[in-house]
Design a protein around this motif. Structure first.
Motif, PDB file in Angstrom:
ATOM      1  N   MET A   1       0.827  -1.205   0.000  1.00  0.00           N
ATOM      2  CA  MET A   1       0.000   0.000   0.000  1.00  0.00           C
ATOM      3  C   MET A   1       0.862   1.256   0.000  1.00  0.00           C
ATOM      4  O   MET A   1       0.522   2.266  -0.625  1.00  0.00           O
ATOM      5  CB  MET A   1      -0.929  -0.001   1.221  1.00  0.00           C
ATOM      6  CG  MET A   1      -2.108  -0.952   1.117  1.00  0.00           C
ATOM      7  SD  MET A   1      -3.310  -0.476  -0.158  1.00  0.00           S
ATOM      8  CE  MET A   1      -2.732  -1.423  -1.566  1.00  0.00           C
ATOM      9  N   GLY A   2       2.001   1.195   0.695  1.00  0.00           N
ATOM     10  CA  GLY A   2       2.933   2.324   0.669  1.00  0.00           C
ATOM     11  C   GLY A   2       3.456   2.571  -0.731  1.00  0.00           C
ATOM     12  O   GLY A   2       3.575   3.719  -1.174  1.00  0.00           O
TER      13      GLY A   2
ATOM     14  N   GLU B   1       1.781   7.612   7.446  1.00  0.00           N
ATOM     15  CA  GLU B   1       3.211   7.457   7.731  1.00  0.00           C
ATOM     16  C   GLU B   1       3.636   6.000   7.863  1.00  0.00           C
ATOM     17  O   GLU B   1       4.736   5.625   7.441  1.00  0.00           O
ATOM     18  CB  GLU B   1       3.570   8.219   9.021  1.00  0.00           C
ATOM     19  CG  GLU B   1       3.458   9.726   8.916  1.00  0.00           C
ATOM     20  CD  GLU B   1       2.042  10.246   9.180  1.00  0.00           C
ATOM     21  OE1 GLU B   1       1.860  11.476   9.190  1.00  0.00           O
ATOM     22  OE2 GLU B   1       1.129   9.396   9.382  1.00  0.00           O
ATOM     23  N   TYR B   2       2.778   5.183   8.449  1.00  0.00           N
ATOM     24  CA  TYR B   2       3.144   3.778   8.659  1.00  0.00           C
ATOM     25  C   TYR B   2       3.334   3.057   7.324  1.00  0.00           C
ATOM     26  O   TYR B   2       4.253   2.243   7.179  1.00  0.00           O
ATOM     27  CB  TYR B   2       2.063   3.062   9.479  1.00  0.00           C
ATOM     28  CG  TYR B   2       2.364   1.603   9.732  1.00  0.00           C
ATOM     29  CD1 TYR B   2       3.447   1.226  10.529  1.00  0.00           C
ATOM     30  CD2 TYR B   2       1.575   0.599   9.180  1.00  0.00           C
ATOM     31  CE1 TYR B   2       3.727  -0.112  10.771  1.00  0.00           C
ATOM     32  CE2 TYR B   2       1.849  -0.741   9.414  1.00  0.00           C
ATOM     33  CZ  TYR B   2       2.923  -1.086  10.211  1.00  0.00           C
ATOM     34  OH  TYR B   2       3.211  -2.406  10.440  1.00  0.00           O
TER      35      TYR B   2
ATOM     36  N   LEU C   1       9.620   2.049   2.762  1.00  0.00           N
ATOM     37  CA  LEU C   1      10.925   2.695   2.630  1.00  0.00           C
ATOM     38  C   LEU C   1      11.929   2.295   3.703  1.00  0.00           C
ATOM     39  O   LEU C   1      13.129   2.455   3.505  1.00  0.00           O
ATOM     40  CB  LEU C   1      10.755   4.225   2.649  1.00  0.00           C
ATOM     41  CG  LEU C   1       9.846   4.811   1.567  1.00  0.00           C
ATOM     42  CD1 LEU C   1       9.713   6.318   1.750  1.00  0.00           C
ATOM     43  CD2 LEU C   1      10.378   4.493   0.169  1.00  0.00           C
ATOM     44  N   GLN C   2      11.459   1.798   4.828  1.00  0.00           N
ATOM     45  CA  GLN C   2      12.364   1.430   5.924  1.00  0.00           C
ATOM     46  C   GLN C   2      12.093  -0.009   6.352  1.00  0.00           C
ATOM     47  O   GLN C   2      11.526  -0.274   7.401  1.00  0.00           O
ATOM     48  CB  GLN C   2      12.200   2.398   7.102  1.00  0.00           C
ATOM     49  CG  GLN C   2      13.263   2.207   8.182  1.00  0.00           C
ATOM     50  CD  GLN C   2      13.143   3.258   9.267  1.00  0.00           C
ATOM     51  OE1 GLN C   2      12.807   4.401   9.011  1.00  0.00           O
ATOM     52  NE2 GLN C   2      13.419   2.856  10.508  1.00  0.00           N
TER      53      GLN C   2
ATOM     54  N   ASP D   1      -3.078  -3.962   9.146  1.00  0.00           N
ATOM     55  CA  ASP D   1      -3.079  -2.700   9.879  1.00  0.00           C
ATOM     56  C   ASP D   1      -4.213  -1.802   9.391  1.00  0.00           C
ATOM     57  O   ASP D   1      -4.622  -1.855   8.225  1.00  0.00           O
ATOM     58  CB  ASP D   1      -1.727  -1.993   9.691  1.00  0.00           C
ATOM     59  CG  ASP D   1      -1.640  -0.708  10.483  1.00  0.00           C
ATOM     60  OD1 ASP D   1      -1.402  -0.796  11.698  1.00  0.00           O
ATOM     61  OD2 ASP D   1      -1.830   0.376   9.885  1.00  0.00           O
ATOM     62  N   TYR D   2      -4.693  -0.940  10.279  1.00  0.00           N
ATOM     63  CA  TYR D   2      -5.798  -0.031   9.956  1.00  0.00           C
ATOM     64  C   TYR D   2      -5.469   0.853   8.754  1.00  0.00           C
ATOM     65  O   TYR D   2      -6.297   1.035   7.853  1.00  0.00           O
ATOM     66  CB  TYR D   2      -6.116   0.831  11.181  1.00  0.00           C
ATOM     67  CG  TYR D   2      -7.157   1.897  10.919  1.00  0.00           C
ATOM     68  CD1 TYR D   2      -8.507   1.566  10.798  1.00  0.00           C
ATOM     69  CD2 TYR D   2      -6.792   3.244  10.792  1.00  0.00           C
ATOM     70  CE1 TYR D   2      -9.469   2.537  10.558  1.00  0.00           C
ATOM     71  CE2 TYR D   2      -7.745   4.220  10.545  1.00  0.00           C
ATOM     72  CZ  TYR D   2      -9.080   3.861  10.425  1.00  0.00           C
ATOM     73  OH  TYR D   2     -10.026   4.820  10.177  1.00  0.00           O
ATOM     74  N   GLN D   3      -4.252   1.417   8.714  1.00  0.00           N
ATOM     75  CA  GLN D   3      -3.873   2.284   7.590  1.00  0.00           C
ATOM     76  C   GLN D   3      -3.886   1.522   6.265  1.00  0.00           C
ATOM     77  O   GLN D   3      -4.219   2.084   5.224  1.00  0.00           O
ATOM     78  CB  GLN D   3      -2.490   2.904   7.830  1.00  0.00           C
ATOM     79  CG  GLN D   3      -2.470   3.999   8.867  1.00  0.00           C
ATOM     80  CD  GLN D   3      -1.131   4.734   8.905  1.00  0.00           C
ATOM     81  OE1 GLN D   3      -0.384   4.757   7.937  1.00  0.00           O
ATOM     82  NE2 GLN D   3      -0.823   5.334  10.042  1.00  0.00           N
TER      83      GLN D   3
END
Length: 370
Positions: free
Chosen positions: A172-173, A226-227, A233-234, A287-289
């Motif tokens: 998703m990110g 952000e998550y 990325l991290q 996760d919610y996000q």
């Protein structure tokens, strides 16, 4: 500073001069034709990954420090997935002329942060030129006692299937970054097109206004997401889960890290172990996000969790007798169980329908036009 000013050995010296040995198995690191390692009483684990610009990463939205960190972590993760301990790392880079010495220092800063987190020594590598961008090849060397190593082929009927962390957030990110990149550059392209027309028409006032608009295009707002960006990325290797399993007296029967997607990795375990599996949609940790982003993009969140990839969580199986122990481990979720091979690989949906599990995760060699 241009890299050519230092040359290959000057660059290597500059990037590695402050590296100190952390492991007794590292007898000699950077500075000679070979590193010298000693593993007299344990098995040696070796894994290699290549990361290619334009295929595995996009420097539009990942800086070189984060790229260095991620490059190390994806290799370190493979050693943990074998129930081993990472010890050494070699780093090879192919660089185009657009990269400076300072760029490579940022990359190495990220590498060192990842290696320091898990006490890994950087012991060598290579650098060369590239005409097509940045290519990264990293090899991680680890160790494990013969009796502790966990392969993909040890899962047995009635074993429990577990995953660490949550699934789909990294994917998703990536979708979020790709969307915002497309929006950002489409705005630039539109203004530049109008600027060209104004220049050809000699409309200097309009050209000035457009030029001002170009310099004030707003950057994407990632508040509340952000998550998802962190997960993409991290990257973090889950050595903490390996430690918790060991402390609980649990030796997984099979284990992999989730790089290409849960469905793909689980089918690898089933194929190599000669078994089937049954997992439950309602038990997938999301996760919610991740769920919110999937809804925003009109994507099925379960599909994202099954096939997204780059989570680098651990997928593992344990004997059913370890049920009570594994339930006590924080950040581990029981998602199903291993079955006899003749029952196939099955996903049970929230409304109790059964579907054959499909391996639809990341495939770097897939023909995008097929």
């Amino acid at each position: 500073m241009e890299i050519a000013k230092l040359g290959e050995f000057g660059l290597i010296d500059r990037l590695t001069r402050n590296i100190e040995k952390k492991n007794e198995s590292t007898k000699y690191g950077v500075g000679d034709d070979c590193a010298v390692l000693s593993y007299p009483d344990t098995e040696v684990l070796v894994t290699t990954d290549m990361l290619m610009e334009g295929v595995h990463f996009d420097l539009t939205y990942i800086d070189l420090k984060h790229l260095g960190y991620k490059s190390a972590m994806v290799n370190i993760s493979d050693v943990f997935a074998m129930n081993g301990q990472p010890r050494q790392l070699t780093v090879s880079l192919a660089l185009s002329k657009r990269f400076t010495v300072e760029d490579m220092e940022q990359f190495y800063e990220g590498l060192k942060l990842a290696c320091d987190k898990w006490n890994v020594d950087i012991v060598g590598g290579d650098t060369t030129s590239s005409y097509t961008g940045l290519a990264i090849s990293i090899t991680c060397i680890g160790e494990a006692r013969k009796e502790d190593i966990v392969y993909r082929n040890g899962a047995k009927d009635t074993d429990l299937i577990c995953v660490s962390g949550d699934l789909g957030a990294a994917y998703m990110g990536l979708q979020l970054l790709e969307r915002e990149k497309s929006v950002y550059y489409s705005q630039i392209d539109e203004i530049q097109k109008k600027m060209k027309e104004a220049k050809e028409a000699g409309d200097n006032p309009k050209l000035s206004i457009l030029n001002s608009q170009l310099s004030t295009i707003e950057r994407p707002d990632f508040s509340g997401k952000e998550y998802l960006l962190q997960r993409q990325l991290q990257t973090e290797a889950r050595g903490d889960i390996v430690r918790k399993l060991r402390e609980a007296g649990i030796r997984p029967t099979a284990m992999m890290d989730i790089s290409d997607g849960l469905s793909s990795e689980l089918m690898h375990i089933c194929k190599q172990s000669g078994v089937g599996c049954r997992i439950f949609e309602k038990e997938l940790p999301i996760d919610y996000q991740t769920a919110v982003m999937a809804e925003e993009l009109n994507m099925n969140v379960t599909t994202c969790a099954l096939n997204g990839g780059e989570d680098y969580e651990l997928l593992f199986t344990v004997p059913i007798g370890d049920l009570d122990k594994v339930k006590e481990i924080e950040d581990v979720r029981l998602i199903g169980h291993i079955t006899d091979q003749r029952f196939g690989q099955v996903l049970v949906t929230r409304d109790n329908q059964e579907f054959e599990l499909k391996a639809q995760g990341w495939n770097p060699l897939r023909d995008e036009n097929s």
